[in-house]
Write a protein that holds these residues in place. Sequence first.
Motif, mmCIF file in Angstrom:
data_model
loop_
_atom_site.group_PDB
_atom_site.id
_atom_site.type_symbol
_atom_site.label_atom_id
_atom_site.label_comp_id
_atom_site.label_asym_id
_atom_site.label_seq_id
_atom_site.Cartn_x
_atom_site.Cartn_y
_atom_site.Cartn_z
ATOM 1 N N PRO A 119 0.808 -1.227 0.000
ATOM 2 C CA PRO A 119 0.000 0.000 0.000
ATOM 3 C C PRO A 119 0.839 1.273 0.000
ATOM 4 N N ARG A 126 -0.302 6.990 -6.416
ATOM 5 C CA ARG A 126 -1.660 7.469 -6.710
ATOM 6 C C ARG A 126 -2.029 8.726 -5.916
ATOM 7 N N LYS A 127 -1.319 8.957 -4.809
ATOM 8 C CA LYS A 127 -1.641 10.142 -4.003
ATOM 9 C C LYS A 127 -0.456 11.101 -3.877
ATOM 10 N N CYS A 205 -9.863 5.401 -0.399
ATOM 11 C CA CYS A 205 -10.072 4.512 -1.541
ATOM 12 C C CYS A 205 -10.867 3.279 -1.096
HETATM 13 S S1 SF4 Z 1 -5.497 4.223 -0.149
HETATM 14 FE FE1 SF4 Z 1 -5.731 4.244 -2.407
HETATM 15 S S2 SF4 Z 1 -3.727 4.852 -3.140
HETATM 16 FE FE2 SF4 Z 1 -3.442 4.162 -1.015
HETATM 17 S S3 SF4 Z 1 -2.974 1.950 -1.097
HETATM 18 FE FE3 SF4 Z 1 -5.187 2.111 -0.925
HETATM 19 S S4 SF4 Z 1 -5.940 2.071 -3.055
HETATM 20 FE FE4 SF4 Z 1 -3.763 2.594 -3.130
#
Ligand code: SF4
Length: 245
Positions: A119, A126-127, A205
């Motif tokens: 993660p 992604r962030k 998410c």
């Molecule tokens: S919170 Fe979103 S960006 Fe972070 S590990 Fe989970 S799916 Fe991926």
Amino acid sequence: MLTISTLTDQDIQHLNDQVLMDKSAKDVLTWSYETFGDELVYSCSLGAEGMVLLDLIEQVHPGANVIFLDTGLHFKETYALLNDVRERFSTLNIKALLPENTVEEQKEKYGDRLWARNPDQCCAMRKFEPLQKELSKYTAWISGLRRAQSPTRAHTPFIGKDHRFSLLKICPLIHWTQDEVWDYIYKNNLPYNPLHEENYPSIGCAPCTAKVLDGGDERAGRWSGMEKTECGLHWPAESEREDEV
Ligand code: SF4
């Protein structure tokens, strides 16, 4: 102009202990926009605190810049809320930030369900990276962190140096309770994510957000069952971490 480079640690302490200490969230926002103008951006996750801040920011600075990290992995309710928010707060300049890779491209390059295996890497791509790129255009950013949300947020100041992103970070809601947030939402008839009414106090998410059973803290449903508790966007700088323990 006040910046992370021009302010000393003593200046920051003075701002927190003297200038902002007894101010309301709206007053903190007023001071912030008077000080930074359009050099200030609000990073909104569309949580309950986000609805309060969007409403206050629109009152204080119509046209303010707002960003939302669209990881491509949010609940459908969150995307519906994004549309509602754009309508309700139509004066605000709300921009969705996309990661470099689509979810499908990430799957091809890094394998399926990266969030379950790594993660931190998933959040970084992604962030963190899209946010870092966008924040490099600004002097200060606003966050909806509250001290009561979790032990890692218990000492959050109104204004601090965010060394991770090299800018100042302003948190107008640090003293608000969860009840105060919801009182404000109901009183002002603000939109909110319906998942909050299904035991999701904190929503990120979809793959990394679970319901919270009675007794869990507000963020207990984020990365439930893993050691991870934060996506890395709000960790204090190394020099500040000992204050967080
Ligand atoms: S919170 Fe979103 S960006 Fe972070 S590990 Fe989970 S799916 Fe991926």
